[in-house]
Design a protein around this motif. Structure first.
Motif, PDB file in Angstrom:
ATOM      1  N   ARG A 159      -5.855  -8.730   0.062  1.00  0.00           N
ATOM      2  CA  ARG A 159      -5.659  -7.479  -1.138  1.00  0.00           C
ATOM      3  C   ARG A 159      -4.490  -6.648  -0.533  1.00  0.00           C
ATOM      4  NH1 ARG A 159     -10.814  -6.636  -4.007  1.00  0.00           N
ATOM      5  NH2 ARG A 159     -11.966  -8.548  -3.578  1.00  0.00           N
ATOM      6  N   PHE A 160      -3.849  -6.048  -1.576  1.00  0.00           N
ATOM      7  CA  PHE A 160      -2.407  -5.037  -1.254  1.00  0.00           C
ATOM      8  C   PHE A 160      -2.989  -3.700  -1.818  1.00  0.00           C
ATOM      9  CE2 PHE A 160      -0.916  -9.451  -1.559  1.00  0.00           C
ATOM     10  CZ  PHE A 160      -0.187  -9.589  -0.445  1.00  0.00           C
TER      11      PHE A 160
ATOM     12  N   PRO B 159      -6.497   4.457  -8.307  1.00  0.00           N
ATOM     13  CA  PRO B 159      -6.991   3.638  -7.423  1.00  0.00           C
ATOM     14  C   PRO B 159      -5.894   3.107  -6.475  1.00  0.00           C
ATOM     15  CG  PRO B 159      -7.105   2.346  -9.192  1.00  0.00           C
ATOM     16  CD  PRO B 159      -6.502   3.763  -9.716  1.00  0.00           C
ATOM     17  N   ALA B 160      -6.440   2.649  -5.062  1.00  0.00           N
ATOM     18  CA  ALA B 160      -5.292   2.425  -4.029  1.00  0.00           C
ATOM     19  C   ALA B 160      -5.091   0.921  -4.272  1.00  0.00           C
ATOM     20  CB  ALA B 160      -5.935   2.783  -2.787  1.00  0.00           C
TER      21      ALA B 160
ATOM     22  N   THR C  45       3.412   3.722   2.315  1.00  0.00           N
ATOM     23  CA  THR C  45       1.956   3.673   2.217  1.00  0.00           C
ATOM     24  C   THR C  45       1.443   2.464   1.686  1.00  0.00           C
ATOM     25  OG1 THR C  45       2.447   4.533   0.017  1.00  0.00           O
ATOM     26  CG2 THR C  45       2.008   6.187   1.770  1.00  0.00           C
ATOM     27  N   VAL C  46       2.009   1.512   1.902  1.00  0.00           N
ATOM     28  CA  VAL C  46       1.437   0.126   1.148  1.00  0.00           C
ATOM     29  C   VAL C  46       1.229  -0.866   2.572  1.00  0.00           C
ATOM     30  CG1 VAL C  46       2.159  -1.995   0.276  1.00  0.00           C
ATOM     31  CG2 VAL C  46       3.053   0.249  -0.614  1.00  0.00           C
TER      32      VAL C  46
ATOM     33  N   VAL D  12      -7.717   9.616   6.515  1.00  0.00           N
ATOM     34  CA  VAL D  12      -6.847   9.968   5.477  1.00  0.00           C
ATOM     35  C   VAL D  12      -7.263   9.455   3.932  1.00  0.00           C
ATOM     36  CG1 VAL D  12      -4.632   9.932   4.468  1.00  0.00           C
ATOM     37  CG2 VAL D  12      -5.004  10.670   6.857  1.00  0.00           C
ATOM     38  N   ALA D  13      -7.819   8.003   4.168  1.00  0.00           N
ATOM     39  CA  ALA D  13      -8.309   7.336   3.073  1.00  0.00           C
ATOM     40  C   ALA D  13      -9.139   6.203   3.431  1.00  0.00           C
ATOM     41  CB  ALA D  13      -6.806   6.588   2.444  1.00  0.00           C
TER      42      ALA D  13
END
Length: 309
Positions: free
Chosen positions: A261-262, A269-270, A249-250, A228-229
Motif C-alpha cells: 500500500r502507498f 484519506p491517506a 509525506t509519501v 501525527v497520523a
C-alpha cells in the motif's frame, strides 16, 4: 508492473536496491520460512524484459535482512539466524568476506549508515539488543540495551550522525545516540509488536512505525504524545514500512495480507493505492533511489520479486 518467480526453495525476507546501480538489487532469503534450513543472498539485475540472477551466495542459516555498503558498490551485509552478520563481496561467489559475531540469537535487522563521514553498521537481534559495528575493523563498538522484547527493526537516521531508531516486540519505538551510548527517547508506539520503522528523508523528526495491529503510525519525535497520523487499511500485520526518497509525506507498506500500500499521510484519506498482485506474505520492499515511483518487494514461497510503478 511485473513479477518473476525464482529460487523455489527460498522465501524472501528483505530486499534492497543498490545505491550505486539503479537496476541492481539484493534479496535476503531463507528456507522453510526461516524456521530451519539455510539462507541465500540473491543478487539480481533488471534487464528489460527480464530480471537476471547475477549471483547466489549461500549461508548455513536463514538470512532475514540485507543492506548495501554506502562506500563500495559490491559489498552487502546480511543478518542471519545464527546470530551473526555476514559481509559479502557480491561479485565473488566464494563466501562472506567477514562474519561478525556478538549476538546470541537471530539477527533480524541490519542497516548501513548513510550520513556523510560515518561508516557504521547497526544490527537488531532477538536477544533484545542492538549492536553497532565498525565494518572496517569488524568489531562491535557498542551494545545498546533497553528493549524488553525481540528487535525487529534498526534504522539509521539519514540526517543525524550516530543516531538510529529501533522497534521491538515490546511495542516501543526507541531513538538511540551511539556517542552517548544510550536511548534518548522511548515511545509506546503501539499496543502490539512493532515489526518495522523508517525515517522521513526530508524531516529529521519524523518516523513511521508498522505493527501487527495492522496499523502504521507517523511520529514527530519532538512531541511524541500522539501520532501525527495513523494509517489504517491492512487486514494483517504490517511487515515493512519505507518512506519515499522523493516525496516528503509519501510512504509504502507491505503486509501479511499479501498487499503493498502507498500512503500520503498529509492527505485525507491517506491511502493512495493498493497493489494486490502477491499470492503470499509480502515481507520486504524498497524504493528505487534512482527511479521515482519504482518499488521492489520479495514474497514467499518462491521469493517472487515484484516491481510496482
Amino acid at each position: 508492473m511485473w513479477c518473476v518467480c525464482m529460487c523455489s526453495a527460498r522465501h524472501g525476507y528483505a530486499v534492497e536496491i543498490s545505491p550505486f546501480f539503479p537496476n541492481r538489487l539484493a534479496c535476503a532469503t531463507s528456507q522453510y520460512y526461516g524456521i530451519a534450513g539455510c539462507g541465500t543472498l540473491l543478487v539480481l539485475e533488471q534487464r528489460e524484459p527480464d530480471i537476471l540472477l547475477l549471483n547466489s551466495l549461500d549461508w548455513n542459516d536463514g538470512l532475514f535482512d540485507v543492506t548495501w555498503s554506502e562506500s563500495n558498490e559490491h559489498v552487502a551485509v546480511t543478518g542471519g539466524g545464527d546470530g551473526s552478520l555476514q559481509i559479502w563481496d557480491t561479485a565473488n561467489p566464494r563466501g562472506p568476506l567477514r562474519v561478525l559475531k556478538g549476538h546470541t540469537q537471530e539477527v533480524y535487522a541490519v542497516d548501513w549508515s548513510q550520513t556523510r563521514g560515518e561508516n557504521l553498521l547497526v544490527s537488531g537481534s532477538w536477544d533484545h539488543t542492538a549492536r553497532v559495528w565498525d565494518p572496517e575493523s569488524c568489531q562491535s563498538v557498542a551494545t545498546l540495551q533497553g528493549h524488553e522484547g525481540v528487535l525487529y527493526s534498526t534504522v539509521w537516521s539519514p540526517h543525524i550522525p550516530a543516531c538510529f531508531a529501533s522497534t521491538s516486540g515490546d511495542g516501543m519505538l526507541r531513538v538511540w545516540d551511539v556517542k552517548a551510548g544510550s536511548c534518548q527517547l522511548a515511545i509506546p508506539a503501539h499496543k502490539a509488536e512493532i515489526l518495522s520503522c523508517d525515517w522521513c528523508k526530508y524531516d529529521q523528526s519524523i518516523v513511521v512505525t508498522g505493527a501487527i495491529d495492522c496499523s502504521l503510525c507517523v511520529w514527530d519525535v519532538r512531541s511524541a504524545g500522539q501520532p501525527v497520523a495513523q494509517l489504517l487499511g491492512h487486514s494483517y500485520a504490517v511487515r515493512r514500512v519505507k518512506f519515499s526518497p522523493f516525496y516528503k509525506t509519501v510512504l509504502a507498506s507491505c503486509s501479511y495480507d499479501f498487499t503493498v500500500r502507498f500512503w500520503d499521510y498529509s492527505r485525507s484519506p491517506a491511502l493512495l493505492d493498493t497493489v494486490e498482485h502477491h499470492s503470499e506474505f509480502v515481507c520486504g520492499l524498497d524504493f528505487n533511489l534512482h527511479i521515482p515511483n519504482q518499488v521492489k518487494c520479495p514474497t514467499g514461497p518462491q521469493s517472487n520479486l515484484v516491481e510496482a510503478d
